[in-house]
Scaffold this active site. Structure first.
Site, PDB file in Angstrom:
ATOM      1  N   ARG A   1      -0.515   5.357  12.236  1.00  0.00           N
ATOM      2  CA  ARG A   1      -0.782   4.629  10.982  1.00  0.00           C
ATOM      3  C   ARG A   1      -1.912   5.258  10.177  1.00  0.00           C
ATOM      4  O   ARG A   1      -2.666   4.553   9.506  1.00  0.00           O
ATOM      5  CB  ARG A   1      -1.131   3.162  11.261  1.00  0.00           C
ATOM      6  CG  ARG A   1      -0.036   2.364  11.914  1.00  0.00           C
ATOM      7  CD  ARG A   1       0.893   1.817  10.862  1.00  0.00           C
ATOM      8  NE  ARG A   1       1.965   1.049  11.470  1.00  0.00           N
ATOM      9  CZ  ARG A   1       2.073  -0.271  11.357  1.00  0.00           C
ATOM     10  NH1 ARG A   1       1.195  -0.940  10.664  1.00  0.00           N
ATOM     11  NH2 ARG A   1       3.077  -0.881  11.912  1.00  0.00           N
TER      12      ARG A   1
ATOM     13  N   ASP B   1       8.891   3.526   7.621  1.00  0.00           N
ATOM     14  CA  ASP B   1       8.768   2.417   8.571  1.00  0.00           C
ATOM     15  C   ASP B   1       9.899   2.521   9.584  1.00  0.00           C
ATOM     16  O   ASP B   1      10.920   3.145   9.309  1.00  0.00           O
ATOM     17  CB  ASP B   1       8.826   1.070   7.845  1.00  0.00           C
ATOM     18  CG  ASP B   1       8.339  -0.053   8.744  1.00  0.00           C
ATOM     19  OD1 ASP B   1       7.106  -0.168   8.928  1.00  0.00           O
ATOM     20  OD2 ASP B   1       9.160  -0.782   9.301  1.00  0.00           O
TER      21      ASP B   1
ATOM     22  N   TYR C   1      12.844  -7.080  16.121  1.00  0.00           N
ATOM     23  CA  TYR C   1      12.681  -7.582  14.750  1.00  0.00           C
ATOM     24  C   TYR C   1      13.985  -8.185  14.227  1.00  0.00           C
ATOM     25  O   TYR C   1      13.991  -9.225  13.568  1.00  0.00           O
ATOM     26  CB  TYR C   1      12.210  -6.456  13.823  1.00  0.00           C
ATOM     27  CG  TYR C   1      10.754  -6.098  14.050  1.00  0.00           C
ATOM     28  CD1 TYR C   1       9.736  -6.868  13.510  1.00  0.00           C
ATOM     29  CD2 TYR C   1      10.404  -4.994  14.825  1.00  0.00           C
ATOM     30  CE1 TYR C   1       8.402  -6.556  13.727  1.00  0.00           C
ATOM     31  CE2 TYR C   1       9.074  -4.675  15.054  1.00  0.00           C
ATOM     32  CZ  TYR C   1       8.076  -5.458  14.499  1.00  0.00           C
ATOM     33  OH  TYR C   1       6.762  -5.154  14.720  1.00  0.00           O
TER      34      TYR C   1
HETATM   35  O1  1CP Z   1       0.664   6.647   9.062  1.00  0.00           O
HETATM   36  C1  1CP Z   1       1.512   5.839   8.669  1.00  0.00           C
HETATM   37  O2  1CP Z   1       1.253   4.884   7.940  1.00  0.00           O
HETATM   38  C2  1CP Z   1       2.912   6.103   9.130  1.00  0.00           C
HETATM   39  C3  1CP Z   1       3.939   5.210   8.643  1.00  0.00           C
HETATM   40  C4  1CP Z   1       4.328   4.002   9.493  1.00  0.00           C
HETATM   41  C5  1CP Z   1       4.815   3.964  10.792  1.00  0.00           C
HETATM   42  C6  1CP Z   1       4.895   5.098  11.790  1.00  0.00           C
HETATM   43  C7  1CP Z   1       4.395   2.693   8.981  1.00  0.00           C
HETATM   44  C8  1CP Z   1       3.948   2.301   7.624  1.00  0.00           C
HETATM   45  N1  1CP Z   1       4.984   1.891   9.910  1.00  0.00           N
HETATM   46  C9  1CP Z   1       5.233   2.636  11.043  1.00  0.00           C
HETATM   47  C10 1CP Z   1       5.899   2.229  12.285  1.00  0.00           C
HETATM   48  C11 1CP Z   1       6.039   0.795  12.589  1.00  0.00           C
HETATM   49  N2  1CP Z   1       6.364  -0.230  11.750  1.00  0.00           N
HETATM   50  C12 1CP Z   1       5.954   0.286  13.893  1.00  0.00           C
HETATM   51  C13 1CP Z   1       5.734   1.116  15.135  1.00  0.00           C
HETATM   52  C14 1CP Z   1       4.301   1.499  15.325  1.00  0.00           C
HETATM   53  C15 1CP Z   1       3.336   0.376  15.612  1.00  0.00           C
HETATM   54  O3  1CP Z   1       3.540  -0.364  16.599  1.00  0.00           O
HETATM   55  O4  1CP Z   1       2.356   0.261  14.885  1.00  0.00           O
HETATM   56  C16 1CP Z   1       6.155  -1.095  13.820  1.00  0.00           C
HETATM   57  C17 1CP Z   1       6.127  -2.082  14.966  1.00  0.00           C
HETATM   58  C18 1CP Z   1       6.430  -1.418  12.453  1.00  0.00           C
HETATM   59  C19 1CP Z   1       6.757  -2.733  11.897  1.00  0.00           C
HETATM   60  C20 1CP Z   1       5.847  -3.069  10.762  1.00  0.00           C
HETATM   61  N3  1CP Z   1       6.001  -2.564   9.509  1.00  0.00           N
HETATM   62  C21 1CP Z   1       4.678  -3.858  10.785  1.00  0.00           C
HETATM   63  C22 1CP Z   1       4.175  -4.660  11.974  1.00  0.00           C
HETATM   64  C23 1CP Z   1       4.644  -6.078  11.815  1.00  0.00           C
HETATM   65  C24 1CP Z   1       4.491  -6.985  12.999  1.00  0.00           C
HETATM   66  O5  1CP Z   1       3.900  -8.052  12.790  1.00  0.00           O
HETATM   67  O6  1CP Z   1       5.037  -6.721  14.081  1.00  0.00           O
HETATM   68  C25 1CP Z   1       4.128  -3.817   9.493  1.00  0.00           C
HETATM   69  C26 1CP Z   1       2.894  -4.512   8.989  1.00  0.00           C
HETATM   70  C27 1CP Z   1       4.994  -2.999   8.692  1.00  0.00           C
HETATM   71  C28 1CP Z   1       4.819  -2.626   7.269  1.00  0.00           C
HETATM   72  C29 1CP Z   1       4.137  -1.325   7.123  1.00  0.00           C
HETATM   73  N4  1CP Z   1       4.624  -0.149   7.646  1.00  0.00           N
HETATM   74  C30 1CP Z   1       3.764   0.879   7.318  1.00  0.00           C
HETATM   75  C31 1CP Z   1       2.709   0.325   6.520  1.00  0.00           C
HETATM   76  C32 1CP Z   1       1.566   1.115   5.925  1.00  0.00           C
HETATM   77  C33 1CP Z   1       2.943  -1.053   6.413  1.00  0.00           C
HETATM   78  C34 1CP Z   1       2.101  -2.044   5.626  1.00  0.00           C
HETATM   79  C35 1CP Z   1       2.683  -2.154   4.269  1.00  0.00           C
HETATM   80  C36 1CP Z   1       1.696  -2.396   3.181  1.00  0.00           C
HETATM   81  O7  1CP Z   1       1.135  -1.431   2.633  1.00  0.00           O
HETATM   82  O8  1CP Z   1       1.494  -3.558   2.828  1.00  0.00           O
END
Ligand code: 1CP
Length: 342
Positions: free
Chosen positions: A28, A77, A150
């Site tokens: 991230r 994502d 999910y």
């Molecule tokens: O460096 C990076 O930002 C890489 C991009 C990236 C990656 C590899 C994002 C951007 N998401 C992910 C993978 C991801 N997404 C995972 C696997 C890794 C981990 O466990 O952290 C998972 C479980 C998700 C699901 C997801 N998408 C969540 C978690 C939700 C939860 O409650 O379980 C969230 C918050 C997102 C949205 C998201 N994805 C990425 C970002 C920067 C965001 C936030 C969006 C925003 O800017 O508001």
């Protein structure tokens, strides 16, 4: 497919080389702790940013410019390939599935799209990053078991109870879903490699919620299929599962080249399990919320424990949204100046 940047520090370590310096990137690393990301997000929604190659490529490179990480993870994502299967997903900010999949009929209704139909903007973003980016790009996808969490739960959750109940109550429907997710994952990850990704990481963030028997039945066969299908590309395959210490024998038997581990055990304690394969991790992201002295001390501890084999420095899970930028810079500084014993 272009050269996979074999001579880069990150790819060398991912291929098992015990390098003199540990390469570093953070899960991230692009995202909400960066002011330049927040500035872009004020003008564009998350989905729009992901689906617009110029924006996605720009966001991917923001942390590289600021901190000089050794690899760039594609800004996207794990849910990105799923709309092509017919799933309606929103982000608020985590994924929200308006009609969770809870029946065999809902599983049967999911499409297996052709590779060209699966998030074509991702291929374009990866191509752009491979062409103009200064470091190797890491493609990624979610593991079927984590994607299904999910899809069935309907969104993020502390314990994914509905999902875990569904696996046990409706095993045939669950297997049918995992089967489709594995097929789509193979196409999606292959597409990223062909577009120029130098490595691919499979995120199995919620694998650790399951007991060993459930993981053996619903996780392992599909991971085997995906990782084996990618073997012919000769590009490092990375597998990351949070909180999976109780599944470690099964994890170590997977055909992956790099294993991501969290902070719950020192890296040195994994060497006998993973053999000559690379270990990626494992600073607790919470450390980066503390003072700079703590950060320097703990980063050095992880570096010391990471010796004795190939090591890619990373966090044990994603960077926290409130992480001070100075702490990230201090961590990278310590990693850069640390000479590893080999
Ligand atoms: O460096 C990076 O930002 C890489 C991009 C990236 C990656 C590899 C994002 C951007 N998401 C992910 C993978 C991801 N997404 C995972 C696997 C890794 C981990 O466990 O952290 C998972 C479980 C998700 C699901 C997801 N998408 C969540 C978690 C939700 C939860 O409650 O379980 C969230 C918050 C997102 C949205 C998201 N994805 C990425 C970002 C920067 C965001 C936030 C969006 C925003 O800017 O508001």
């Amino acid at each position: 497919m272009k050269a996979v940047r074999r001579d880069s520090l990150y790819v060398r370590a991912a291929r098992g080389e015990n390098t003199q310096h540990a390469p570093v990137w953070f899960m991230r690393q692009a995202g909400r702790y960066l002011p330049e990301y927040l500035e872009l997000r004020a003008k564009h929604s998350f989905w729009d940013a992901v689906r617009t190659p110029e924006l996605a490529a720009e966001i991917t490179l923001q942390p590289i410019r600021r901190f000089g990480f050794d690899a760039a993870i594609l800004f996207s994502d794990i849910m990105t390939p799923l709309p092509a299967m017919g799933v309606d997903i929103e982000f608020a900010p985590g994924p929200v599935i308006n009609e969770p999949i809870r029946t065999i009929r809902a599983v049967e209704a999911l499409r297996i799209p052709e590779v060209e139909e699966i998030a074509p903007f991702v291929a374009e973003t990866v191509r752009e990053l491979d062409r103009n980016g200064p470091v190797p790009v890491i493609g990624f996808g979610g593991a079927p078991l984590t994607l299904a969490a999910y899809l069935i739960q309907g969104g993020g959750s502390k314990d994914f109870a509905e999902f875990r109940g569904f696996l046990r109550a409706e095993p045939a429907a669950a297997h049918a879903l995992m089967d489709k997710l594995a097929d789509v994952s193979i196409r999606y990850l292959s597409m990223q490699i062909e577009a120029g990704a130098s490595a691919v990481q499979v995120f199995d963030s919620w694998a650790g919620l399951h007991g060993a028997e459930v993981f053996a039945e619903f996780g392992v066969p599909y991971l085997q299929r995906i990782l084996s299908a990618l073997a012919s590309y000769d590009v490092p395959r990375v597998y990351f599962a949070l909180h999976s210490q109780h599944l470690i024998e099964q994890v170590a038997a997977l055909p992956a080249d790099v294993f991501g581990v969290d902070w719950r055990r020192p890296i040195s304690s994994y060497r006998s399990t993973f053999g000559t394969r690379t270990i990626q991790g494992n600073l607790d992201p919470a450390i980066l919320l503390g003072g700079t002295d703590l950060v320097r001390r703990e980063v050095e501890r992880v570096l010391v424990e990471g010796q004795g084999g190939a090591h890619i420095f990373n966090l044990g899970h994603g960077i926290h949204r409130t992480t001070p930028l100075d702490n990230v810079a201090a961590a990278v500084d310590v990693i850069r100046s640390f000479e590893r014993e080999r």
